[in-house]
Every structure is written in structure tokens, then in C-alpha cells.
Design an enzyme around this catalytic site. Structure first.
Site, PDB file in Angstrom:
ATOM      1  N   CYS A 164      49.088  36.756  -0.277  1.00 40.61           N
ATOM      2  CA  CYS A 164      48.156  37.587   0.491  1.00 40.61           C
ATOM      3  C   CYS A 164      47.802  36.998   1.854  1.00 40.61           C
ATOM      4  O   CYS A 164      47.026  37.598   2.610  1.00 40.61           O
ATOM      5  CB  CYS A 164      46.896  37.823  -0.323  1.00 40.61           C
ATOM      6  SG  CYS A 164      47.268  38.469  -1.969  1.00 40.61           S
ATOM      7  N   HIS A 304      38.182  37.369   3.848  1.00 42.80           N
ATOM      8  CA  HIS A 304      39.186  37.744   2.857  1.00 42.80           C
ATOM      9  C   HIS A 304      38.546  38.712   1.861  1.00 42.80           C
ATOM     10  O   HIS A 304      39.158  39.716   1.504  1.00 42.80           O
ATOM     11  CB  HIS A 304      39.728  36.495   2.173  1.00 42.80           C
ATOM     12  CG  HIS A 304      40.913  36.745   1.308  1.00 42.80           C
ATOM     13  ND1 HIS A 304      42.073  37.313   1.790  1.00 42.80           N
ATOM     14  CD2 HIS A 304      41.132  36.515  -0.021  1.00 42.80           C
ATOM     15  CE1 HIS A 304      42.957  37.417   0.806  1.00 42.80           C
ATOM     16  NE2 HIS A 304      42.410  36.941  -0.298  1.00 42.80           N
ATOM     17  N   GLU A 315      34.302  31.787  -0.707  1.00 44.07           N
ATOM     18  CA  GLU A 315      34.467  31.997   0.736  1.00 44.07           C
ATOM     19  C   GLU A 315      33.124  31.958   1.453  1.00 44.07           C
ATOM     20  O   GLU A 315      33.001  31.375   2.540  1.00 44.07           O
ATOM     21  CB  GLU A 315      35.172  33.327   0.996  1.00 44.07           C
ATOM     22  CG  GLU A 315      35.510  33.535   2.458  1.00 44.07           C
ATOM     23  CD  GLU A 315      36.304  34.804   2.721  1.00 44.07           C
ATOM     24  OE1 GLU A 315      36.754  34.985   3.867  1.00 44.07           O
ATOM     25  OE2 GLU A 315      36.461  35.634   1.792  1.00 44.07           O
ATOM     26  N   LYS A 336      38.602  45.109   2.871  1.00 43.48           N
ATOM     27  CA  LYS A 336      39.110  45.472   1.547  1.00 43.48           C
ATOM     28  C   LYS A 336      38.158  46.385   0.785  1.00 43.48           C
ATOM     29  O   LYS A 336      38.583  47.035  -0.181  1.00 43.48           O
ATOM     30  CB  LYS A 336      39.397  44.213   0.732  1.00 43.48           C
ATOM     31  CG  LYS A 336      40.556  43.384   1.250  1.00 43.48           C
ATOM     32  CD  LYS A 336      40.805  42.168   0.377  1.00 43.48           C
ATOM     33  CE  LYS A 336      41.934  41.295   0.919  1.00 43.48           C
ATOM     34  NZ  LYS A 336      41.550  40.604   2.184  1.00 43.48           N
ATOM     35  N   HIS A 341      43.048  45.832  -1.607  1.00 40.92           N
ATOM     36  CA  HIS A 341      43.755  44.597  -1.261  1.00 40.92           C
ATOM     37  C   HIS A 341      45.234  44.918  -1.086  1.00 40.92           C
ATOM     38  O   HIS A 341      45.958  45.144  -2.066  1.00 40.92           O
ATOM     39  CB  HIS A 341      43.557  43.561  -2.359  1.00 40.92           C
ATOM     40  CG  HIS A 341      43.959  42.175  -1.957  1.00 40.92           C
ATOM     41  ND1 HIS A 341      44.694  41.901  -0.822  1.00 40.92           N
ATOM     42  CD2 HIS A 341      43.740  40.964  -2.550  1.00 40.92           C
ATOM     43  CE1 HIS A 341      44.906  40.615  -0.727  1.00 40.92           C
ATOM     44  NE2 HIS A 341      44.335  40.021  -1.767  1.00 40.92           N
ATOM     45  N   PHE A 400      47.571  33.633  -3.328  1.00 44.08           N
ATOM     46  CA  PHE A 400      47.898  32.906  -4.550  1.00 44.08           C
ATOM     47  C   PHE A 400      48.813  31.740  -4.198  1.00 44.08           C
ATOM     48  O   PHE A 400      49.727  31.869  -3.382  1.00 44.08           O
ATOM     49  CB  PHE A 400      48.625  33.819  -5.540  1.00 44.08           C
ATOM     50  CG  PHE A 400      47.732  34.753  -6.319  1.00 44.08           C
ATOM     51  CD1 PHE A 400      46.361  34.734  -6.171  1.00 44.08           C
ATOM     52  CD2 PHE A 400      48.283  35.646  -7.225  1.00 44.08           C
ATOM     53  CE1 PHE A 400      45.548  35.590  -6.903  1.00 44.08           C
ATOM     54  CE2 PHE A 400      47.486  36.506  -7.973  1.00 44.08           C
ATOM     55  CZ  PHE A 400      46.114  36.482  -7.811  1.00 44.08           C
TER      56      PHE A 400
END
Length: 414
Positions: A164, A304, A315, A336, A341, A400
Site C-alpha cells: 500500500c 494513511h 499513526e 480512505k 483503501h 504490509f
């Protein structure tokens, strides 16, 4: 460090809340949710029955049927977004050196639908069930290849793949290509098309996605205490970058300037964020250092912000550690909450959202915020857009494997 400057003169977007670019911006400003029940396959057996799908995308409006059949859906998205970014830049391709145009467009997963369809073909017919275009349609670098071939761009051509964080990594590498003189121009970003049976099953199996099937429009709830996972999305974001003097010489409209980035790793876990935020902190601080700015210079951060229980807290805490008291003075948001996402496209789609916030001095909202999580206590620009002069903005994207990216966008100033 080279004193060459890198500016954004064109953008293209294929997203769940609007395409082309103008409709995407309208969707951002008005806080539109792109999430809805999945209609193109039977979801009866699935824990999650909804996603943020691209609407009204008719590929026949952009390319001939033969070309479309030889592209996975992610590549179709990327190709159309690249076309828009190049057109939006108003560049005269006949007046520039095509050897000096880089193309870096990536995908986090690649041709997942192509892989699935060919597996089904192999199961029923053996090797004869495999398309001769199986491999070319599958590989992650093929979108960059198609754009290069279509336009004759012979500069650096490849892609980074970092889940991502893919879109942001490709923007940062394209920035480097121009900054250090390898290229004068770059077409860069990311694309993804994971909304198929295998994609939904895969993310359900690791319990990463929301299962709010009774209310998909509000399922993506970053920073809300009742968030229960991310909403799977699809689409593409592509930027056209240009060396500053070239853009000024031809009188180009300049959206913003990229002034630096930070890349790092969590070195912690294949899917879970580092609860101490060490990698994220490193990415942000390296980005600020590269841009030559202080924490107090930052007005906006596009986070994010996936709407996962652990990720949003990690975050938020990282931003507090870097910015201290100034963290509470920054307008934060999560795109998002609207787009879902989009995985390998996220860093690019959200960079476009960040650039438009800088250009228009308007922070799009984080929608679907109903109940505050006491561990998420910053200003997330909840539910309504907010006017604000934006001098510097950051875009965070994580993947990831522990991949972290932060890009710095600056309001253009000659």
C-alpha cells in the site's frame, strides 16, 4: 544535493468517488462515500459484502477492444489515468525529448483478476486454458510498459512494489529521476483492481476488512471508536512531474512542488504496525529534513488512516511524537474514509488529494466520524471540509511488510 526543482503540472484520477480528476475533487470536497454493496459477483459466502468500486468506467471510451482485452483492469485504470495526467499537463509531446521522460507506475498486487481467470482456465482445460497474454497482463511493471510504448517515452521505466506504499514510492523515485538529472519529466503513480472473489476472501481471512454490511456507506470510519477495519477499494492515481524551469518556460499551470520524501521500514511485523511508530517517525523526520522545513511549517497531513483499530492509533501517536504541541494545530484527514483503501494506488490517489488541498487551500474531510476514540484526539477535519491556507502538506502511505513513505508537497512559489 542537486538544486533542480520538481513540480506537478498534470494529474489523472480513476477513483470510487469520481473520475476524471474534476469529479474526484468534487467528491472529496463534498465528503462523498464511494462504498457500496458489491454487484459483480455473488457475495453470499463472504464476511464482507461491500467495497469501494469505481463507477461508470467504460474502457471502450478510452481504447479499442483489442487493447482492452490485453490489459488487466488495474492496467486499464493506470493507462486511462496516465492519459489524463499527460493531457492535464498541456505538454506538447512533439516539442520535448522523449528520451527524457520517465515512467514509474506500480501496483501492490498486480493482475489478480488475470491470475484468477487463468487458474480457472488451467483447472478446466490444462495448459491450453492459459492465455498467451497471461504473463504480460499479470506482471506489476506492465502499466509503466504500456504507457511508455503508447507515447514513445524512453526514459527510466520500471516500478516499485511495496504493497500500500507503492504509489508513493513510485512518486518519490520519479522525483529522484528529475532531481538528479536522469529525466526532465516523469509519469508516475499507482493502480489496483483487487475487488474480485479472491481479493475479498484474502483480506477477510486476515480479518483486516470491515464487516459493516448493513451500512457500507459509513463502514470506513478512520479514528472513530467504532471502526472495525478498512474498506477495499480500487482505482488509479497518476502524476505528471516536470523540472521547474521547463514548466515555467512553457507557462505551465503548476499545482504544487514536491520538496522531499522519507522512506523507511518498521522492521516489526508483516501486517501489524509498530506500536512504537519508529518506522513512521523516521519516514516523517527524513521527509522534513529532505524538504528543509521544520515541524511548525506543516499545515496539513493526509494520513494513511485505514480505519483499522491498531493502525489509526499508531499513526496518530507517531505524529504526536514528531510534531509535539504543533500536532494539534495541523489539519489531518483520511481520504480512505471516502475512497476506501485502494492498496497500491492509495499513495498516488491520496497524493493527488494532498496536492489539490495545497492548490485550493481546502482540506477535504474525514467522513463517517460519529464517536471519538480518546486515543485519537487530533484535528482530523471531521465530516466537513475546511478552508485553510496550506503552505506545506505531507502524505503518509504505509504497506504490509512494514514499508513507510512520507511525501512533502509545497505551495508553488517562484
Amino acid at each position: 544535493m542537486s538544486d533542480r526543482r520538481v513540480v506537478i503540472t498534470g494529474m489523472g484520477a480513476i477513483t470510487p468517488i469520481g473520475n476524471p480528476l474534476s469529479e474526484f475533487w468534487e467528491g472529496l470536497k463534498t465528503g462523498t462515500s464511494g462504498s457500496d454493496h458489491i454487484t459483480h459477483f455473488d457475495t453470499d459466502r463472504f464476511a464482507t459484502k461491500f467495497a469501494a468500486m469505481v463507477k461508470d468506467f467504460d474502457v471502450s471510451k478510452f481504447m479499442d477492444p483489442k487493447s482492452a482485452r490485453r490489459m488487466d483492469r488495474f492496467c486499464q485504470f493506470a493507462s486511462v489515468a496516465a492519459d489524463e495526467a499527460i493531457s492535464d499537463s498541456s505538454i506538447d509531446l512533439n516539442a520535448i525529448d522523449l528520451n527524457r521522460v520517465a515512467v514509474l507506475i506500480g501496483t501492490g498486487i498486480g493482475g489478480m483478476e488475470t491470475f484468477y481467470n487463468n487458474c480457472v482456465g488451467f483447472e478446466s482445460r490444462g495448459p491450453k486454458g492459459i492465455s498467451p497474454f497471461f504473463i504480460p497482463m499479470l506482471i506489476p511493471d506492465i502499466a509503466a510498459g504500456h504507457v511508455s510504448i503508447k507515447y514513445g517515452f524512453r526514459g527510466p521505466n520500471y516500478c516499485a512494489v511495496s504493497a500500500c506504499a507503492t504509489g508513493s514510492h513510485n512518486i518519490g523515485l520519479a522525483y529522484d529521476a528529475i532531481k538528479h538529472g536522469q529525466s526532465e519529466y516523469a509519469v508516475c503513480g499507482g493502480a489496483e483492481a483487487p475487488i474480485i472473489e479472491m481479493g475479498v476472501s484474502g483480506f477477510n481471512s486476515i480479518k483486516a476488512m470491515s464487516t459493516r454490511n448493513d451500512d457500507p456507506k459509513t463502514a470506513s470510519r478512520p479514528f472513530d471508536v467504532d471502526r472495525d477495519g478498512f474498506v477495499l477499494g480500487e482505482g488509479s492515481g497518476v502524476l505528471f512531474l516536470e523540472e521547474y524551469s521547463s514548466a515555467v518556460k512553457r507557462g505551465a499551470r503548476i499545482y504544487a512542488e514536491i520538496t522531499g520524501y522519507g522512506f523507511s521500514a518498521d522492521a516489526h511485523h508483516i501486517t501489524a504496525p509498530d506500536p512504537e511508530g519508529n518506522g513512521v517517525i523516521l519516514a516523517i523526520t527524513e521527509a522534513l529534513k529532505a524538504a528543509g522545513i521544520k515541524t511548525g511549517d506543516v499545515d496539513h497531513i493526509n494520513m494513511h488512516g485505514t480505519s483499522t483499530p491498531l493502525g489509526d492509533i499508531a499513526e496518530t501517536n507517531s505524529i504526536k511524537k514528531v510534531f509535539g504541541d504543533h500536532a494539534y494545530k495541523i489539519n489531518l484527514n483520511s481520504t480512505k474514509s471516502m475512497t476506501g483503501h485502494t492498496l497500491g494506488a492509495a499513495g498516488a490517489v491520496e497524493s493527488i488529494a494532498t496536492i489539490l488541498a495545497v492548490y485550493h487551500d481546502l482540506i477535504p474531510p474525514t467522513i463517517n466520524h460519529f464517536n471519538t476514540d480518546p486515543q485519537c484526539d487530533l484535528n482530523y477535519t471531521v465530516n466537513e471540509a475546511q478552508d485553510r491556507t496550506v503552505r506545506y502538506a505531507l502524505n503518509n502511505a504505509f504497506g504490509f511488510g512494514g514499508h513507510n513513505t512520507t511525501l512533502v508537497m509545497k505551495k508553488f512559489d517562484e
